[in-house]
Design a protein around this motif. Sequence first.
Motif, short mmCIF file in Angstrom:
data_model
loop_
_atom_site.label_atom_id
_atom_site.label_comp_id
_atom_site.label_asym_id
_atom_site.label_seq_id
_atom_site.Cartn_x
_atom_site.Cartn_y
_atom_site.Cartn_z
N LYS A 12 6.55 1.97 10.03
CA LYS A 12 6.37 1.57 11.30
C LYS A 12 7.12 0.34 11.63
N PHE A 13 7.14 -0.61 10.53
CA PHE A 13 7.98 -1.76 10.86
C PHE A 13 9.64 -1.61 11.09
N LEU A 14 10.05 -0.31 10.72
CA LEU A 14 11.27 -0.02 11.20
C LEU A 14 11.66 0.71 12.73
N VAL A 15 10.50 1.04 13.34
CA VAL A 15 10.65 1.31 14.62
C VAL A 15 9.85 0.70 15.55
N ASP A 16 9.19 -0.36 15.37
CA ASP A 16 8.55 -1.43 16.23
C ASP A 16 9.63 -1.97 17.12
N GLU A 17 9.15 -2.83 18.28
CA GLU A 17 9.91 -3.42 19.05
C GLU A 17 10.63 -4.68 18.45
N ASP A 18 9.93 -5.05 17.41
CA ASP A 18 10.84 -6.30 16.63
C ASP A 18 11.50 -5.80 15.26
N SER A 19 11.94 -4.49 15.51
CA SER A 19 12.54 -3.91 14.19
C SER A 19 14.01 -4.37 14.02
N VAL A 20 14.58 -4.76 15.24
CA VAL A 20 15.94 -5.46 14.87
C VAL A 20 16.04 -6.30 13.75
N LYS A 21 15.21 -7.36 13.82
CA LYS A 21 15.17 -8.35 12.82
C LYS A 21 15.06 -7.79 11.52
N ASN A 22 13.81 -6.77 11.36
CA ASN A 22 13.99 -6.05 10.04
C ASN A 22 15.07 -5.41 9.63
N TRP A 23 15.69 -4.67 10.53
CA TRP A 23 16.80 -3.92 10.14
C TRP A 23 18.10 -5.11 9.83
N ARG A 24 18.07 -6.00 10.40
CA ARG A 24 19.22 -6.99 10.00
C ARG A 24 18.89 -7.31 8.62
N MET A 25 17.70 -7.77 8.34
CA MET A 25 17.32 -8.18 7.13
C MET A 25 17.63 -7.06 5.87
N ILE A 26 17.26 -5.82 6.37
CA ILE A 26 17.36 -4.80 5.18
C ILE A 26 18.99 -4.49 5.10
N PHE A 28 21.25 -6.94 5.52
CA PHE A 28 21.86 -7.86 4.65
C PHE A 28 21.42 -7.88 3.17
N LEU A 29 20.19 -7.61 2.77
CA LEU A 29 19.83 -7.26 1.47
C LEU A 29 20.43 -6.43 0.67
N SER A 30 20.93 -5.01 1.66
CA SER A 30 21.63 -4.05 0.82
C SER A 30 23.07 -4.51 0.80
N VAL A 31 23.92 -5.21 1.52
CA VAL A 31 25.09 -5.72 1.31
C VAL A 31 25.09 -6.82 0.18
N LEU A 32 24.10 -7.45 0.18
CA LEU A 32 23.97 -8.58 -0.99
C LEU A 32 23.86 -7.70 -2.46
N ALA A 33 22.74 -6.76 -2.24
CA ALA A 33 22.87 -5.90 -3.63
C ALA A 33 24.01 -5.28 -4.18
N LEU A 34 24.99 -4.62 -3.17
CA LEU A 34 26.24 -4.12 -3.54
C LEU A 34 26.95 -5.36 -3.96
N VAL A 35 26.85 -6.32 -3.41
CA VAL A 35 27.87 -7.39 -3.95
C VAL A 35 27.56 -7.93 -5.43
N MET A 36 26.29 -7.94 -5.75
CA MET A 36 25.79 -8.24 -6.90
C MET A 36 26.11 -7.10 -7.74
N ILE A 37 25.90 -5.78 -7.47
CA ILE A 37 26.39 -4.97 -8.52
C ILE A 37 27.72 -4.63 -8.72
N ALA A 38 28.89 -5.03 -7.78
CA ALA A 38 30.14 -5.02 -7.90
C ALA A 38 30.60 -6.12 -8.82
N SER A 39 29.89 -7.36 -8.77
CA SER A 39 30.49 -8.41 -9.43
C SER A 39 29.96 -8.40 -11.14
N SER A 40 28.77 -7.70 -11.09
CA SER A 40 28.25 -7.41 -12.47
C SER A 40 29.37 -6.41 -13.16
N HIS A 41 29.92 -5.29 -12.37
CA HIS A 41 30.62 -4.40 -12.86
C HIS A 41 32.03 -5.14 -13.36
#
Length: 107
Positions: A12-26, A28-41
């Motif tokens: 429900k936190f993804l479809v609420d009215e304030d979900s834009v903030k949650n999507w931005r954080m998700i 951001f964290l996904s991109v950060l995880a991809l960058v970390m994986i790429a740098s470790s490789h």
Amino acid sequence: MKSNINNILKGKFLVDEDSVKNWRMIIFLSVLALVMIASSHKADQKVYEIARLKEQVAELRSESVDARVNLWKLKTNSSVARSLKGRGIKPADIPPRKIKVRSIKSR
């Protein structure tokens, strides 16, 4: 407490009215995880490359030592005399003498 956990599990936190903030954080964290994986490789690739180059250096160093030993053996007087014996050249019986040159002063 139970309703909060149910809301998180249902997403429900993804479809609420304030979900834009949650999507931005998700995102951001996904991109950060991809960058970390790429740098470790990349780091792993460099470690493997360093190990391969160290093995190559050790192999080339041993080849260099072998070549130096073979050259040293070829330069000894006995091996030179042995190789020139077939041509009829033998070592001199009389040792060489130094030639001294005196300079002539111009007048």
